[in-house]
Scaffold this active site. Structure first.
Site, PDB file in Angstrom:
ATOM      1  CB  VAL A  52     -10.369  -2.798   7.561  1.00  9.83           C
ATOM      2  CG1 VAL A  52      -9.201  -2.978   8.502  1.00  9.83           C
ATOM      3  CG2 VAL A  52     -11.619  -2.818   8.591  1.00  9.83           C
ATOM      4  CB  VAL A  86      -2.800  -0.243   6.061  1.00  7.50           C
ATOM      5  CG1 VAL A  86      -3.053  -1.652   6.973  1.00  7.50           C
ATOM      6  CG2 VAL A  86      -2.907  -0.677   4.565  1.00  7.50           C
ATOM      7  CB  CYS A 128      -0.816  -0.064   1.344  1.00  2.00           C
ATOM      8  SG  CYS A 128      -1.631   1.701   1.499  1.00  2.00           S
ATOM      9  CE1 TYR A 145      -5.296   2.410  -5.012  1.00  2.00           C
ATOM     10  CE2 TYR A 145      -3.742   3.962  -5.085  1.00  2.00           C
ATOM     11  CZ  TYR A 145      -4.120   2.916  -4.570  1.00  2.00           C
ATOM     12  OH  TYR A 145      -3.114   2.109  -4.153  1.00  2.00           O
TER      13      TYR A 145
END
Length: 339
Positions: A116, A118, A50, A181
């Protein structure tokens, strides 16, 4: 990078919108949000795949916070339940004792929005999530955790340059960090073309700036360089093909290619990058884009270690400080993830 409730096959099948961080508490020197800086109290949960989490990996290395802030690395192949600790023995994080990062989220709050994600900072004593605010986290590591910085740590967010750093980072975020993205997850042609054009327009605007100076702002590495690096290091490996940002490869832009190689070869940058995790995550998790899950063999990674000659522009990577020390035992990148 988030694991949402809708499943991995939705990637590329619905309009992309970057979720705001829901948990925005800060760990500060004065503990004003109830979370004081304290060595050993918090655990940083990341995926090496990521780019948002990788910012915190680079910052932690450059600032020498490895002993003060422990690290949990999630499996790059998340499932629909969230990031998982299947890289660890018995599939549990050895410090937090959990199988899925979602367990730390659930201990903090139920029915939270945004999935969720990171990086995540978790309070070890309670097992509760503290923050998933990826934008603020690295700024706080640079400015609030100074009492725990290593001797010779660089100033990644110098007071005198903050306005310029913030301006550069805002443009890079909109068009490059987030732009790839928006292009990759676009569901209609016009949306894709607009995002893709924005990516290359910004990269082309940055090129003359980086042709005349070694770093984005000032003559040392700053937070701005960290944020651009984590997107550029993934560009040819995943964004060019997987996200269709293919007007040209980064390796075809002599200035940007030399700039990102310079950073990659700087201690604290390349030693946090795992190309194996990066490639497997994007191509195997985004099944809405790549339903076969086939991971490409390329690109050739050997060029990352070739001479860049950026030192001819001057600049002092760490300012008045020094490079970070060796990578701590257990945090080394396996051979398949390195050039």
């Amino acid at each position: 990078m988030s694991a949402g409730d809708d499943g991995n096959d939705t990637y590329g099948r619905k309009a992309f919108k970057r979720s705001k961080s829901h948990f925005t508490d800060r760990v500060t020197a004065d503990g004003r949000d109830g979370w004081p800086v304290e060595a050993g109290r918090y655990r940083l949960v990341v995926s090496r795949a990521c780019p948002w989490a990788s910012r915190s990996l680079v910052s932690r290395r450059l600032l020498g916070l490895e002993d003060a802030l422990s690290l949990a690395v999630a499996d790059p192949i998340q499932d629909d339940r969230s990031w998982r600790f299947t890289l660890d023995p018995d599939g549990r994080d050895p410090v937090l004792g959990i199988r899925f990062l979602s367990e730390a989220y659930d201990r903090r709050e139920s029915d939270y929005p945004g999935g969720v994600s990171v990086p995540a900072l978790v309070d070890v004593p309670s097992g509760k999530l503290v923050t998933n605010d990826y934008q603020q986290l690295t700024l706080d590591l640079a400015t609030e955790w100074t009492a725990l910085h290593r001797k010779g740590a660089p100033d990644l967010y110098p007071q005198a340059l903050r306005d310029e750093i913030d301006t550069v980072m805002a443009d890079v975020y909109e068009d490059v960090n987030n732009g790839v993205y928006r292009a990759g997850f676009a569901t209609v042609q016009e949306e894709y073309e607009s995002a893709c054009a924005g990516v290359f327009r910004r990269l082309e605007a940055l090129t003359p700036r980086l042709a005349r100076q070694r770093y984005l702002v000032g003559d040392t590495i700053t937070e701005a360089d960290i944020r651009l690096f984590t997107t550029l290091v993934r560009f040819d490996a995943v964004y060019h093909g997987h996200f269709k940002c293919n007007r040209w490869k980064l390796a075809e832009n002599p200035v940007l290619w030399a700039y990102v190689r310079d950073l990659y070869q700087t201690p604290g940058f390349g030693d946090t990058v795992d190309f194996d995790h990066i490639k497997r995550h994007y191509h195997q998790v985004h099944t809405g884009i790549n339903p076969t899950g086939i991971v490409p063999l390329g690109p050739d990674l050997s060029g990352w270690l070739s001479p860049h000659h950026r030192e001819e522009l001057g600049g002092r990577p760490f300012g008045d400080g020094t490079p970070p020390g060796p990578v701590p035992a257990g945090e080394e990148i396996p051979a398949q993830g390195r050039p």
